[in-house]
Design an enzyme around this catalytic site. Structure first.
Site, PDB file in Angstrom:
ATOM      1  N   ALA A 254      -0.803 -30.844 -24.630  1.00 44.25           N
ATOM      2  CA  ALA A 254      -1.810 -29.951 -25.228  1.00 44.25           C
ATOM      3  C   ALA A 254      -3.050 -29.826 -24.349  1.00 44.25           C
ATOM      4  CB  ALA A 254      -2.205 -30.456 -26.613  1.00 44.25           C
ATOM      5  N   ASP A 256      -3.183 -30.127 -21.113  1.00 46.92           N
ATOM      6  CA  ASP A 256      -2.836 -29.312 -19.941  1.00 46.92           C
ATOM      7  C   ASP A 256      -2.826 -27.835 -20.314  1.00 46.92           C
ATOM      8  OD1 ASP A 256      -2.431 -31.811 -18.785  1.00 46.92           O
ATOM      9  OD2 ASP A 256      -0.281 -31.777 -19.237  1.00 46.92           O
TER      10      ASP A 256
HETATM   11  O1  KDG Z   1      -0.006 -34.358 -19.597  1.00 48.85           O
HETATM   12  C1  KDG Z   1       1.161 -34.541 -20.308  1.00 48.85           C
HETATM   13  C2  KDG Z   1       2.230 -35.312 -19.548  1.00 48.85           C
HETATM   14  O2  KDG Z   1       3.043 -34.490 -18.812  1.00 48.85           O
HETATM   15  C3  KDG Z   1       1.593 -36.231 -18.633  1.00 48.85           C
HETATM   16  O3  KDG Z   1       1.034 -37.230 -19.387  1.00 48.85           O
HETATM   17  C4  KDG Z   1       2.539 -36.818 -17.655  1.00 48.85           C
HETATM   18  O4  KDG Z   1       1.426 -36.386 -15.677  1.00 48.85           O
HETATM   19  C5  KDG Z   1       1.745 -37.187 -16.506  1.00 48.85           C
HETATM   20  C6  KDG Z   1       1.250 -38.532 -16.428  1.00 48.85           C
HETATM   21  O5  KDG Z   1       0.981 -38.919 -15.301  1.00 48.85           O
HETATM   22  O6  KDG Z   1       1.094 -39.203 -17.430  1.00 48.85           O
END
Ligand code: KDG
Length: 311
Positions: A254, A256
């Site tokens: 969310a 992002d």
């Molecule tokens: O932002 C949502 C996820 O895709 C993200 O948490 C995964 O990039 C990620 C991480 O490093 O946690």
């Protein structure tokens, strides 16, 4: 050049339908905060590029294929024959509780260097999106993030830093020491309320952190409040937006989506209220559907939620 370039680690997310301890099927998905933002922006019709390192094996090909299928330019991604894909196990522990296990130490994505990013930055972009995840991955990834921020800012791009504090990667003190100076290169800083004190003195309150960022040249500070919407601060003052009311089924991604919506609004020349409105609209699409990015709207779908009022 492109409208938006983002830099970071794309991960293979292995999602379980229930507790990991009892096993069961795991399904691979593309994940990663930066790649999520690139997809959100690409779906709205902007030219988006992702740069980083992926493994040269089938898992790396899977990540590239997903990004390409979403219209994201991956022409500057480096393929690393020696290192594995970064993995993330996303456990659905209960209907509304998910947990994460990473296997990303020593991954291809974490071996990112300044040289990896030179071609993508040289090609030019209107917006550079960075997160506070990438500098936590390794010394070379931190140097690459700092270099990209400085280089893009000097070339006149809008640099956006989205904090995304990950407690499994580093301590709050370690994050503060890196992210507070990094934020000084950004024009737009995005944080949730509980991440704000990573951008100033330990324990500093919201007005103090925001004033410090605006003094250091940040033009817009966005504070995400989840279901309560968001606040934006500029030198002209403060603007607030309510969330778009939806039934939340999966909150991962969310933040992002919020950032992708804001930056899309910037690319479309919307005013601050319009940028915030698009940000909370994309956030609502993300929480109302399953997956990090799968539920994000195409441009012709924005209106599906845009008219909804809260309260
Ligand atoms: O932002 C949502 C996820 O895709 C993200 O948490 C995964 O990039 C990620 C991480 O490093 O946690």
């Amino acid at each position: 050049g492109v409208d938006l370039l983002t830099v970071g680690e794309a991960l293979v997310s292995l999602r379980s339908a229930g507790p990991l301890t009892v096993g069961g099927p795991l399904t691979p998905y593309l994940a990663g905060a930066e790649s999520n933002v690139s997809i959100g922006v690409a779906r709205l019709g902007h030219r988006a590029a992702f740069a980083g390192r992926v493994s040269a094996d089938e898992l790396g090909l899977f990540l590239l294929r997903q990004l390409r299928a979403e219209g994201v330019d991956v022409g500057h991604v480096v393929r690393d024959p020696d290192r594995p894909a970064g993995l993330m196990f996303l456990e659905r522990r209960t209907a509304d509780l998910t947990r994460v296990i990473y296997q990303r130490a020593g991954s291809a994505g974490s071996a990112l260097t300044v040289d990896d990013l030179r071609p993508a930055l040289a090609a030019g972009t209107h917006v550079l999106h960075l997160t506070g995840i990438t500098p936590a991955l390794s010394d070379s990834a931190r140097a690459a993030t700092e270099w990209a921020a400085g280089t893009a800012a000097r070339s006149g791009a809008l640099v956006c830093l989205d904090v995304n504090y990950r407690s499994r990667l580093w301590s709050r003190d370690a994050a503060r020491a890196v992210l507070t100076p990094l934020a000084g290169h950004a024009a737009v800083v995005v944080a949730s309320h509980d991440e704000l004190d990573l951008l100033g003195d330990h324990g500093a309150d919201e007005p103090t952190v925001v004033a410090g960022l605006l003094d250091r040249g940040v033009s817009t500070v966005l504070v995400k409040l989840g279901g309560d919407g968001a606040r934006a601060y500029t030198r002209e003052g403060r603007v607030e937006t309510a969330a778009v009311p939806v039934t939340a089924v999966d909150t991962v991604g969310a933040g992002d989506a919020f950032t992708a919506g804001y930056l899309s609004g910037h690319l479309d020349g919307l005013d601050l209220a319009g940028r915030l409105r698009r940000a909370v609209t994309l956030g609502a699409f993300a929480v109302a559907g399953h997956g990090d990015w799968e539920a994000l709207p195409r441009r012709d779908e924005l209106a599906l939620l845009d008219g909804r009022q809260s309260g």
